[in-house]
Design a protein around this motif. Structure first.
Motif, PDB file in Angstrom:
ATOM      1  N   ARG A 107      16.925  -6.745  -0.111  1.00 31.96           N
ATOM      2  CA  ARG A 107      15.534  -5.182  -0.451  1.00 31.96           C
ATOM      3  C   ARG A 107      16.664  -4.474  -1.136  1.00 31.96           C
ATOM      4  O   ARG A 107      16.342  -3.739  -1.729  1.00 31.96           O
ATOM      5  CB  ARG A 107      14.476  -4.972   0.175  1.00 31.96           C
ATOM      6  N   ALA A 128       8.740  -4.235  -5.089  1.00 37.93           N
ATOM      7  CA  ALA A 128       9.028  -4.550  -3.650  1.00 37.93           C
ATOM      8  C   ALA A 128       8.450  -3.180  -3.217  1.00 37.93           C
ATOM      9  O   ALA A 128       9.205  -2.235  -3.713  1.00 37.93           O
ATOM     10  CB  ALA A 128      10.023  -5.287  -3.035  1.00 37.93           C
ATOM     11  N   TYR A 129       7.495  -3.232  -1.563  1.00 38.85           N
ATOM     12  CA  TYR A 129       7.188  -1.865  -1.392  1.00 38.85           C
ATOM     13  C   TYR A 129       8.890  -1.095  -0.544  1.00 38.85           C
ATOM     14  O   TYR A 129       8.821  -0.600  -0.749  1.00 38.85           O
ATOM     15  CB  TYR A 129       5.867  -2.120  -0.368  1.00 38.85           C
ATOM     16  N   THR A 130       9.390  -2.098  -0.129  1.00 31.89           N
ATOM     17  CA  THR A 130      10.883  -1.488   0.525  1.00 31.89           C
ATOM     18  C   THR A 130      11.824  -1.434  -0.833  1.00 31.89           C
ATOM     19  O   THR A 130      12.363  -0.007  -0.110  1.00 31.89           O
ATOM     20  CB  THR A 130      11.195  -2.764   1.136  1.00 31.89           C
ATOM     21  N   THR A 131      11.467  -2.004  -1.069  1.00 33.51           N
ATOM     22  CA  THR A 131      12.521  -1.479  -2.516  1.00 33.51           C
ATOM     23  C   THR A 131      11.922   0.483  -3.177  1.00 33.51           C
ATOM     24  O   THR A 131      12.890   1.383  -3.517  1.00 33.51           O
ATOM     25  CB  THR A 131      12.092  -1.977  -4.180  1.00 33.51           C
ATOM     26  N   TYR A 132      10.448  -0.008  -3.462  1.00 35.80           N
ATOM     27  CA  TYR A 132      10.550   2.065  -3.624  1.00 35.80           C
ATOM     28  C   TYR A 132      10.540   2.843  -2.293  1.00 35.80           C
ATOM     29  O   TYR A 132      11.240   4.149  -2.424  1.00 35.80           O
ATOM     30  CB  TYR A 132       8.809   1.433  -3.044  1.00 35.80           C
ATOM     31  N   LEU A 133      10.393   2.188  -1.259  1.00 39.49           N
ATOM     32  CA  LEU A 133      10.900   3.329  -0.498  1.00 39.49           C
ATOM     33  C   LEU A 133      12.363   3.435  -0.148  1.00 39.49           C
ATOM     34  O   LEU A 133      12.973   4.535  -0.113  1.00 39.49           O
ATOM     35  CB  LEU A 133      10.269   2.180   1.166  1.00 39.49           C
ATOM     36  N   LYS A 155      12.802   5.768  -3.227  1.00 39.18           N
ATOM     37  CA  LYS A 155      12.149   7.354  -2.827  1.00 39.18           C
ATOM     38  C   LYS A 155      13.596   8.634  -1.769  1.00 39.18           C
ATOM     39  O   LYS A 155      13.061   9.397  -1.900  1.00 39.18           O
ATOM     40  CB  LYS A 155      10.490   7.032  -2.204  1.00 39.18           C
ATOM     41  N   LYS A 204      10.936  10.499   2.261  1.00 38.33           N
ATOM     42  CA  LYS A 204       9.334   9.201   1.874  1.00 38.33           C
ATOM     43  C   LYS A 204      10.037   8.697   3.498  1.00 38.33           C
ATOM     44  O   LYS A 204       8.651   8.414   4.031  1.00 38.33           O
ATOM     45  CB  LYS A 204       9.737   8.517   0.960  1.00 38.33           C
ATOM     46  N   LYS A 240       6.777   8.342   6.204  1.00 34.78           N
ATOM     47  CA  LYS A 240       6.192   7.465   6.406  1.00 34.78           C
ATOM     48  C   LYS A 240       6.533   6.857   8.491  1.00 34.78           C
ATOM     49  O   LYS A 240       5.181   6.837   9.037  1.00 34.78           O
ATOM     50  CB  LYS A 240       6.712   6.014   6.111  1.00 34.78           C
ATOM     51  N   ASP A 277       3.448  -1.935  11.939  1.00 27.87           N
ATOM     52  CA  ASP A 277       4.198  -0.737  10.795  1.00 27.87           C
ATOM     53  C   ASP A 277       4.807   0.385  11.157  1.00 27.87           C
ATOM     54  O   ASP A 277       6.526   0.320  10.455  1.00 27.87           O
ATOM     55  CB  ASP A 277       2.601  -0.360  10.053  1.00 27.87           C
ATOM     56  N   HIS A 306       9.151   0.860   9.570  1.00 26.66           N
ATOM     57  CA  HIS A 306       9.716   1.900   9.100  1.00 26.66           C
ATOM     58  C   HIS A 306      10.846   2.444   9.199  1.00 26.66           C
ATOM     59  O   HIS A 306      11.436   2.738   9.128  1.00 26.66           O
ATOM     60  CB  HIS A 306       8.258   2.211   9.117  1.00 26.66           C
TER      61      HIS A 306
END
Length: 219
Positions: free
Chosen positions: A135, A143-148, A151, A155, A159, A185, A189
């Protein structure tokens, strides 16, 4: 040192040696390329991989145009001296297709059942580390990991803090299901944070090993 290393290598009839490139952090095998004496010399001088392109007949500095360079962590040769292993810090994708690794097609399904790898207790962690590295390199949309990663650090830290609090609350409430879920989770993270900071997971394991072996002080 360059000359002494070159003298240890068994170059083929074309003056080449295959080089297996591996991510020093995730341990994922990224690609296979070739070096000659000159590209080996340039690799050691630059501290980044430089290969010999058999199709173009010229030196090839990996990532010179794309920015997907491969800073060398270590360079090893096998017992026969006919293969090199380059452990690198991969910047971006290693494959020309844009994939993190050139070995993205799985042939396990073609193996007889008895020849397939046995389940590994820590396979989930290894798989997660590889996925996070993918990612980070490929940044697939949605993809959520891309989002992290997009950001950024603040960010990701937020999390980590949130998931830490959720683990505490779950444990305080004696809710093992919730604690287990939030712990997963938190681990995820934390591993994203490590990748963002450029800290290989192996270094965390080495720190744990160091502490385990460290003599306990007696009062």
């Amino acid at each position: 040192m360059t000359q002494s290393l070159a003298d240890q290598i068994k170059w083929d009839e074309n003056g080449l040696v295959p080089v297996v490139v591996q991510d020093a952090g995730s341990k994922e095998v990224l690609m296979l390329a070739y070096m000659n004496r000159e590209s080996l010399r340039r690799t050691l001088e630059l501290g980044e991989t430089v290969f010999w392109s058999r199709s173009r007949g010229e030196l090839w500095h990996k990532g010179a145009t794309s920015g997907h360079t491969q800073p060398i962590v270590s360079l090893r040769y096998d017992c026969d001296g006919d293969t090199l292993l380059a452990l690198v810090k991969q910047n971006g994708a290693a494959c020309h297709t844009g994939a993190y690794s050139c070995f993205y097609r799985d042939a396990d399904g073609e193996l007889p059942e008895e020849r397939r790898p046995a389940p590994d207790r820590f396979a989930a962690l290894s798989g997660l580390e590889t996925t996070i590295a993918q990612r980070y390199a490929e940044r697939p949309e949605g993809a959520y990991t891309t989002y992290l990663f997009e950001k950024g650090l603040d960010k990701i830290l937020k999390k980590v803090g949130e998931e830490t609090a959720e683990v505490i609350i779950g444990a305080k409430n004696h809710d093992n299901v919730e604690t287990r879920s939030e712990a997963a989770d938190l681990i995820f993270h934390l591993m994203v944070l490590l990748k963002q900071q450029g800290i290989p997971f192996d270094e965390v394991l080495q720190e744990l090993e160091f502490r385990h072996r460290k003599p306990v002080k007696k009062d």
